[in-house]
Design a protein around this motif. Structure first.
Motif, short mmCIF file in Angstrom:
data_model
loop_
_atom_site.label_atom_id
_atom_site.label_comp_id
_atom_site.label_asym_id
_atom_site.label_seq_id
_atom_site.Cartn_x
_atom_site.Cartn_y
_atom_site.Cartn_z
N ALA A 290 98.10 -63.73 2.31
CA ALA A 290 98.64 -63.17 1.07
C ALA A 290 97.56 -62.42 0.31
O ALA A 290 97.83 -61.36 -0.30
CB ALA A 290 99.24 -64.27 0.21
N ALA A 291 96.33 -62.94 0.32
CA ALA A 291 95.23 -62.25 -0.35
C ALA A 291 94.99 -60.89 0.31
O ALA A 291 94.75 -59.89 -0.38
CB ALA A 291 93.97 -63.10 -0.29
N GLY A 292 95.07 -60.84 1.63
CA GLY A 292 94.90 -59.57 2.33
C GLY A 292 95.99 -58.57 1.96
O GLY A 292 95.70 -57.39 1.72
N ARG A 293 97.22 -59.05 1.90
CA ARG A 293 98.33 -58.15 1.55
C ARG A 293 98.20 -57.68 0.10
O ARG A 293 98.53 -56.52 -0.22
CB ARG A 293 99.67 -58.85 1.78
N ALA A 294 97.71 -58.55 -0.78
CA ALA A 294 97.52 -58.15 -2.18
C ALA A 294 96.44 -57.08 -2.29
O ALA A 294 96.56 -56.13 -3.07
CB ALA A 294 97.14 -59.37 -3.02
N CYS A 295 95.40 -57.21 -1.50
CA CYS A 295 94.35 -56.18 -1.48
C CYS A 295 94.93 -54.85 -1.03
O CYS A 295 94.66 -53.80 -1.63
CB CYS A 295 93.21 -56.62 -0.55
N LEU A 296 95.73 -54.87 0.03
CA LEU A 296 96.34 -53.63 0.52
C LEU A 296 97.22 -52.98 -0.55
O LEU A 296 97.19 -51.76 -0.73
CB LEU A 296 97.18 -53.94 1.77
N ALA A 297 97.98 -53.80 -1.25
CA ALA A 297 98.90 -53.27 -2.26
C ALA A 297 98.16 -52.73 -3.48
O ALA A 297 98.53 -51.70 -4.05
CB ALA A 297 99.88 -54.36 -2.70
N ASP A 298 97.07 -53.43 -3.88
CA ASP A 298 96.38 -53.07 -5.12
C ASP A 298 95.26 -52.06 -4.94
O ASP A 298 94.99 -51.25 -5.83
CB ASP A 298 95.79 -54.33 -5.77
N GLN A 299 94.58 -52.14 -3.78
CA GLN A 299 93.37 -51.33 -3.61
C GLN A 299 93.42 -50.39 -2.41
O GLN A 299 92.56 -49.54 -2.26
CB GLN A 299 92.14 -52.25 -3.48
N GLY A 300 94.38 -50.59 -1.53
CA GLY A 300 94.47 -49.76 -0.34
C GLY A 300 93.84 -50.43 0.87
O GLY A 300 93.44 -51.60 0.82
N VAL A 301 93.74 -49.69 1.96
CA VAL A 301 93.20 -50.23 3.20
C VAL A 301 91.67 -50.23 3.12
O VAL A 301 91.06 -49.19 2.89
CB VAL A 301 93.66 -49.40 4.41
N PRO A 302 91.04 -51.38 3.32
CA PRO A 302 89.58 -51.41 3.24
C PRO A 302 88.93 -50.59 4.36
O PRO A 302 89.51 -50.40 5.44
CB PRO A 302 89.24 -52.90 3.41
N ASP A 303 87.73 -50.15 4.09
CA ASP A 303 86.93 -49.51 5.12
C ASP A 303 86.21 -50.56 5.97
O ASP A 303 85.98 -50.36 7.16
CB ASP A 303 85.91 -48.57 4.47
N VAL A 304 85.85 -51.67 5.32
CA VAL A 304 85.15 -52.76 6.00
C VAL A 304 85.77 -54.08 5.56
O VAL A 304 85.98 -54.30 4.37
CB VAL A 304 83.64 -52.76 5.64
N VAL A 305 86.06 -54.94 6.54
CA VAL A 305 86.52 -56.31 6.25
C VAL A 305 85.50 -57.27 6.87
O VAL A 305 85.23 -57.20 8.07
CB VAL A 305 87.91 -56.58 6.84
N ILE A 306 84.94 -58.13 6.05
CA ILE A 306 83.92 -59.07 6.52
C ILE A 306 84.44 -60.50 6.40
O ILE A 306 84.64 -61.01 5.30
CB ILE A 306 82.61 -58.93 5.73
N ALA A 307 84.68 -61.13 7.55
CA ALA A 307 85.10 -62.52 7.58
C ALA A 307 83.84 -63.38 7.60
O ALA A 307 83.25 -63.64 8.65
CB ALA A 307 85.96 -62.79 8.81
N ASN A 308 83.44 -63.81 6.41
CA ASN A 308 82.17 -64.50 6.24
C ASN A 308 82.34 -65.99 5.95
O ASN A 308 81.45 -66.78 6.26
CB ASN A 308 81.40 -63.85 5.09
N ALA A 309 83.46 -66.40 5.39
CA ALA A 309 83.64 -67.80 4.99
C ALA A 309 83.42 -68.74 6.15
O ALA A 309 83.93 -68.52 7.25
CB ALA A 309 85.03 -68.00 4.41
N GLY A 310 82.64 -69.78 5.92
CA GLY A 310 82.38 -70.73 6.99
C GLY A 310 81.78 -72.01 6.44
O GLY A 310 81.27 -72.04 5.31
N ILE A 311 81.82 -73.08 7.24
CA ILE A 311 81.21 -74.34 6.86
C ILE A 311 80.34 -74.85 8.00
O ILE A 311 80.53 -74.48 9.17
CB ILE A 311 82.25 -75.41 6.48
#
Length: 258
Positions: free
Chosen positions: A69-90
């Motif tokens: 949902a966060a990804g879809r909200a980004c697309l709706a509000d800001q457009g398609v990113p140029d770079v997506v970084i999947a950084n979250a980790g434990i």
């Protein structure tokens, strides 16, 4: 909207926050995802980052519905990113002989692996339709070989490396690049309590600068710093008997609660 856009998970501290700062300095708009959004907002205010250039989304990458949902909200509000970084980790130590540590293994794979897939999912089709974009996964040198007491983390990062390689093949020729970054030891909350030596320890800002260049260059795979790349290759070449002897007496990663 004419400025490029970067989307980063795990942006509240460590590597994620350092990457956000480096991209901000390069003139990118920011889409930042974190569980602790108050910390991200305070960080952005402290740097004077304007609200119209930075959106902050609350999501735990383990929650597929929330992160997609966060990804879809980004697309709706800001457009398609140029770079997506999947950084979250434990990173938490485990002992397979202890039953409650199996839950830590589950949480590690849900965060480091399923969370990465769910982070990328909303963006793949729009990027492919546009014909440009970069999907960046943060793996680790720990994914090269297994370390005692670190089975969940090492296995999850080995899976990240293989997953990104598979994704790179799937997107070949689409204009969407896939970048695998393998940090060595970075001075972040994940490493702060380590009780073993950490050669070539880097500050997160130094890592972010090199990572930015690697992503901008469109490399498919890079170990940062390069010295850890040499160490990783040597580790991979060592026969099991030699590798096992080298690890005798090595301190284990802290388990949850230790």
């Amino acid at each position: 909207m004419s400025r490029p856009l970067v989307y980063i998970t795990g942006a509240s501290s460590g590597i994620g926050q350092a990457l956000a700062l480096r991209y901000h300095q390069a003139g990118y708009r920011l889409a930042l995802v974190a569980r602790r959004t108050d910390e991200v907002q305070a960080w952005a205010r402290g740097l004077g980052i304007r609200a119209d250039t930075c959106r902050i989304f609350a999501a735990d990458v383990r929650d597929i519905d929330a992160i997609t949902a966060a990804g879809r909200a980004c697309l709706a509000d800001q457009g398609v990113p140029d770079v997506v970084i999947a950084n979250a980790g434990i990173s938490v130590g485990v002992d397979t002989a202890i039953a409650e540590d199996l839950e830590v293994v589950r949480r590690t794979f849900e965060t480091n692996n399923l969370g990465m897939c769910a982070t990328f999912q909303p963006f793949i089709s729009p990027m492919r339709a546009r014909g440009t974009g970069r999907l960046v996964g943060i793996a680790s040198v720990a994914g090269i070989r297994g370390l005692p007491g670190h089975g969940a983390y090492c296995a999850s990062k080995a899976a990240v490396i293989s997953y990104l390689e598979s994704l790179r093949g799937e997107l070949h020729g689409s204009g969407v690049g896939v970048v695998t970054l393998l940090p060595g030891y970075i001075a972040t909350p994940l490493t702060a309590s380590n009780r073993y030596s950490m050669p070539f320890l880097m500050q997160p800002e130094a890592f972010a600068a090199r990572a930015f260049d690697a992503i901008d260059d469109g490399v498919s795979y890079r170990v940062i710093p390069w010295q850890m790349g040499v160490v990783a290759k040597l580790m991979r070449l060592l026969p099991n008997a030699v590798f096992d002897r080298l690890l005798v007496g090595r301190e284990r990663k802290h388990r949850a609660g230790e």
